[in-house]
Design a protein around this motif. Structure first.
Motif, PDB file in Angstrom:
ATOM      1  N   TYR A  67       0.814  -1.220   0.000  1.00 36.52           N
ATOM      2  CA  TYR A  67       0.000   0.000   0.000  1.00 36.52           C
ATOM      3  C   TYR A  67       0.847   1.270   0.000  1.00 36.52           C
ATOM      4  O   TYR A  67       0.457   2.275  -0.585  1.00 36.52           O
ATOM      5  CB  TYR A  67      -0.979   0.001   1.164  1.00 36.52           C
ATOM      6  N   SER A  68       1.999   1.239   0.647  1.00 39.03           N
ATOM      7  CA  SER A  68       2.846   2.436   0.610  1.00 39.03           C
ATOM      8  C   SER A  68       3.365   2.674  -0.803  1.00 39.03           C
ATOM      9  O   SER A  68       3.394   3.819  -1.272  1.00 39.03           O
ATOM     10  CB  SER A  68       3.996   2.325   1.605  1.00 39.03           C
ATOM     11  N   LEU A  69       3.756   1.617  -1.496  1.00 36.84           N
ATOM     12  CA  LEU A  69       4.201   1.788  -2.884  1.00 36.84           C
ATOM     13  C   LEU A  69       3.045   2.213  -3.784  1.00 36.84           C
ATOM     14  O   LEU A  69       3.211   3.063  -4.662  1.00 36.84           O
ATOM     15  CB  LEU A  69       4.819   0.487  -3.401  1.00 36.84           C
ATOM     16  N   LYS A  70       1.869   1.643  -3.547  1.00 36.94           N
ATOM     17  CA  LYS A  70       0.693   1.999  -4.355  1.00 36.94           C
ATOM     18  C   LYS A  70       0.383   3.489  -4.244  1.00 36.94           C
ATOM     19  O   LYS A  70       0.158   4.160  -5.250  1.00 36.94           O
ATOM     20  CB  LYS A  70      -0.509   1.182  -3.891  1.00 36.94           C
ATOM     21  N   TYR A  71       0.378   4.010  -3.028  1.00 41.66           N
ATOM     22  CA  TYR A  71       0.020   5.424  -2.846  1.00 41.66           C
ATOM     23  C   TYR A  71       1.178   6.376  -3.115  1.00 41.66           C
ATOM     24  O   TYR A  71       0.961   7.569  -3.293  1.00 41.66           O
ATOM     25  CB  TYR A  71      -0.565   5.640  -1.454  1.00 41.66           C
ATOM     26  N   LEU A  72       2.392   5.880  -3.161  1.00 42.13           N
ATOM     27  CA  LEU A  72       3.502   6.725  -3.595  1.00 42.13           C
ATOM     28  C   LEU A  72       3.537   6.857  -5.110  1.00 42.13           C
ATOM     29  O   LEU A  72       3.864   7.909  -5.643  1.00 42.13           O
ATOM     30  CB  LEU A  72       4.830   6.161  -3.100  1.00 42.13           C
ATOM     31  N   ILE A  73       3.194   5.791  -5.804  1.00 43.21           N
ATOM     32  CA  ILE A  73       3.250   5.809  -7.266  1.00 43.21           C
ATOM     33  C   ILE A  73       2.050   6.552  -7.855  1.00 43.21           C
ATOM     34  O   ILE A  73       2.203   7.407  -8.729  1.00 43.21           O
ATOM     35  CB  ILE A  73       3.331   4.368  -7.809  1.00 43.21           C
ATOM     36  N   LYS A  74       0.839   6.242  -7.381  1.00 39.54           N
ATOM     37  CA  LYS A  74      -0.376   6.905  -7.873  1.00 39.54           C
ATOM     38  C   LYS A  74      -1.210   7.372  -6.679  1.00 39.54           C
ATOM     39  O   LYS A  74      -2.105   6.660  -6.224  1.00 39.54           O
ATOM     40  CB  LYS A  74      -1.196   5.950  -8.734  1.00 39.54           C
ATOM     41  N   PRO A  75      -0.955   8.563  -6.172  1.00 37.97           N
ATOM     42  CA  PRO A  75      -1.655   9.013  -4.968  1.00 37.97           C
ATOM     43  C   PRO A  75      -3.118   9.388  -5.185  1.00 37.97           C
ATOM     44  O   PRO A  75      -3.882   9.421  -4.241  1.00 37.97           O
ATOM     45  CB  PRO A  75      -0.850  10.225  -4.521  1.00 37.97           C
ATOM     46  N   LYS A  76      -3.540   9.669  -6.398  1.00 41.51           N
ATOM     47  CA  LYS A  76      -4.930  10.035  -6.718  1.00 41.51           C
ATOM     48  C   LYS A  76      -5.407  11.225  -5.892  1.00 41.51           C
ATOM     49  O   LYS A  76      -6.477  11.201  -5.302  1.00 41.51           O
ATOM     50  CB  LYS A  76      -5.861   8.838  -6.532  1.00 41.51           C
ATOM     51  N   GLU A  77      -4.637  12.285  -5.894  1.00 41.49           N
ATOM     52  CA  GLU A  77      -4.987  13.515  -5.173  1.00 41.49           C
ATOM     53  C   GLU A  77      -5.278  14.612  -6.193  1.00 41.49           C
ATOM     54  O   GLU A  77      -4.563  15.590  -6.302  1.00 41.49           O
ATOM     55  CB  GLU A  77      -3.853  13.926  -4.255  1.00 41.49           C
ATOM     56  N   ASN A  78      -6.339  14.457  -6.923  1.00 36.39           N
ATOM     57  CA  ASN A  78      -6.645  15.393  -8.008  1.00 36.39           C
ATOM     58  C   ASN A  78      -7.647  16.457  -7.623  1.00 36.39           C
ATOM     59  O   ASN A  78      -7.900  17.383  -8.383  1.00 36.39           O
ATOM     60  CB  ASN A  78      -7.159  14.613  -9.227  1.00 36.39           C
ATOM     61  N   SER A  79      -8.260  16.364  -6.472  1.00 34.88           N
ATOM     62  CA  SER A  79      -9.291  17.307  -6.059  1.00 34.88           C
ATOM     63  C   SER A  79      -8.692  18.684  -5.789  1.00 34.88           C
ATOM     64  O   SER A  79      -7.618  18.807  -5.204  1.00 34.88           O
ATOM     65  CB  SER A  79      -9.981  16.792  -4.796  1.00 34.88           C
ATOM     66  N   GLN A  80      -9.408  19.732  -6.218  1.00 33.52           N
ATOM     67  CA  GLN A  80      -8.931  21.092  -5.978  1.00 33.52           C
ATOM     68  C   GLN A  80      -9.016  21.475  -4.508  1.00 33.52           C
ATOM     69  O   GLN A  80      -8.349  22.397  -4.060  1.00 33.52           O
ATOM     70  CB  GLN A  80      -9.743  22.076  -6.817  1.00 33.52           C
ATOM     71  N   SER A  81      -9.827  20.767  -3.730  1.00 33.03           N
ATOM     72  CA  SER A  81      -9.957  21.083  -2.312  1.00 33.03           C
ATOM     73  C   SER A  81      -9.005  20.262  -1.439  1.00 33.03           C
ATOM     74  O   SER A  81      -9.119  20.298  -0.221  1.00 33.03           O
ATOM     75  CB  SER A  81     -11.399  20.836  -1.862  1.00 33.03           C
ATOM     76  N   HIS A  82      -8.095  19.541  -2.066  1.00 31.16           N
ATOM     77  CA  HIS A  82      -7.153  18.734  -1.291  1.00 31.16           C
ATOM     78  C   HIS A  82      -6.215  19.640  -0.498  1.00 31.16           C
ATOM     79  O   HIS A  82      -5.864  20.733  -0.941  1.00 31.16           O
ATOM     80  CB  HIS A  82      -6.344  17.829  -2.226  1.00 31.16           C
ATOM     81  N   ILE A  83      -5.801  19.186   0.665  1.00 30.19           N
ATOM     82  CA  ILE A  83      -5.011  20.014   1.572  1.00 30.19           C
ATOM     83  C   ILE A  83      -3.657  20.422   0.983  1.00 30.19           C
ATOM     84  O   ILE A  83      -3.115  21.468   1.323  1.00 30.19           O
ATOM     85  CB  ILE A  83      -4.843  19.313   2.928  1.00 30.19           C
ATOM     86  N   LYS A  84      -3.113  19.607   0.082  1.00 28.09           N
ATOM     87  CA  LYS A  84      -1.820  19.966  -0.509  1.00 28.09           C
ATOM     88  C   LYS A  84      -1.908  21.244  -1.330  1.00 28.09           C
ATOM     89  O   LYS A  84      -0.929  21.981  -1.461  1.00 28.09           O
ATOM     90  CB  LYS A  84      -1.286  18.829  -1.384  1.00 28.09           C
ATOM     91  N   ASN A  85      -3.090  21.539  -1.873  1.00 28.31           N
ATOM     92  CA  ASN A  85      -3.246  22.731  -2.698  1.00 28.31           C
ATOM     93  C   ASN A  85      -3.202  24.007  -1.878  1.00 28.31           C
ATOM     94  O   ASN A  85      -2.905  25.069  -2.415  1.00 28.31           O
ATOM     95  CB  ASN A  85      -4.540  22.642  -3.505  1.00 28.31           C
ATOM     96  N   ILE A  86      -3.493  23.948  -0.590  1.00 28.36           N
ATOM     97  CA  ILE A  86      -3.374  25.122   0.276  1.00 28.36           C
ATOM     98  C   ILE A  86      -1.915  25.569   0.316  1.00 28.36           C
ATOM     99  O   ILE A  86      -1.594  26.754   0.196  1.00 28.36           O
ATOM    100  CB  ILE A  86      -3.902  24.824   1.687  1.00 28.36           C
ATOM    101  N   VAL A  87      -1.013  24.612   0.461  1.00 29.73           N
ATOM    102  CA  VAL A  87       0.419  24.934   0.527  1.00 29.73           C
ATOM    103  C   VAL A  87       0.910  25.402  -0.832  1.00 29.73           C
ATOM    104  O   VAL A  87       1.650  26.369  -0.950  1.00 29.73           O
ATOM    105  CB  VAL A  87       1.215  23.715   1.014  1.00 29.73           C
ATOM    106  N   ILE A  88       0.489  24.722  -1.889  1.00 34.42           N
ATOM    107  CA  ILE A  88       0.953  25.059  -3.236  1.00 34.42           C
ATOM    108  C   ILE A  88       0.448  26.448  -3.638  1.00 34.42           C
ATOM    109  O   ILE A  88       1.180  27.240  -4.251  1.00 34.42           O
ATOM    110  CB  ILE A  88       0.499  23.985  -4.235  1.00 34.42           C
ATOM    111  N   ASP A  89      -0.796  26.760  -3.308  1.00 36.49           N
ATOM    112  CA  ASP A  89      -1.360  28.059  -3.677  1.00 36.49           C
ATOM    113  C   ASP A  89      -0.694  29.213  -2.931  1.00 36.49           C
ATOM    114  O   ASP A  89      -0.612  30.331  -3.454  1.00 36.49           O
ATOM    115  CB  ASP A  89      -2.868  28.081  -3.431  1.00 36.49           C
ATOM    116  N   ASN A  90      -0.214  28.983  -1.715  1.00 34.66           N
ATOM    117  CA  ASN A  90       0.431  30.046  -0.934  1.00 34.66           C
ATOM    118  C   ASN A  90       1.856  30.319  -1.398  1.00 34.66           C
ATOM    119  O   ASN A  90       2.435  31.317  -1.009  1.00 34.66           O
ATOM    120  CB  ASN A  90       0.419  29.707   0.537  1.00 34.66           C
ATOM    121  N   LEU A  91       2.422  29.452  -2.191  1.00 37.39           N
ATOM    122  CA  LEU A  91       3.788  29.679  -2.672  1.00 37.39           C
ATOM    123  C   LEU A  91       3.710  30.679  -3.779  1.00 37.39           C
ATOM    124  O   LEU A  91       4.275  31.521  -4.129  1.00 37.39           O
ATOM    125  CB  LEU A  91       4.408  28.383  -3.171  1.00 37.39           C
TER     126      LEU A  91
END
Length: 91
Positions: A67-91
């Protein structure tokens, strides 16, 4: 970069495929149960619970690795409301 990966893989194979890396002494080899001789020093598994615990740990580690390899290779985090986008948008 490919040479470094090749060197690492080659080193791992040499380390683990060398027959002298994990040999036990004669006394320990005689005291090990059938099928596990020459694997480790000391007393081997003595009861069925030792095998159940060991194989349970192997299964848990296997699932974790898959499962760690599965989610490292294809994390499927495409949603615009995903928490990673908060950090990316502030840069």
């Amino acid at each position: 970069m490919k040479k470094i990966g090749l060197i690492i893989i080659l080193a791992i194979f040499i380390l683990f495929l060398n027959p002298n890396t994990a040999l036990t002494c004669d006394v320990c080899a005689e005291n090990q149960p059938a099928g596990l001789e020459n694997i480790t020093h000391g007393e081997g598994p003595t009861a069925i619970w030792d095998y159940i615990i060991s194989w349970g740990a192997v299964i848990i580690v296997g699932f974790t690795l898959v499962y760690s390899l599965k989610y490292l290779i294809k994390p499927k985090e495409n949603s615009q409301s995903h928490i990673k986008n908060i950090v990316i948008d502030n840069l």
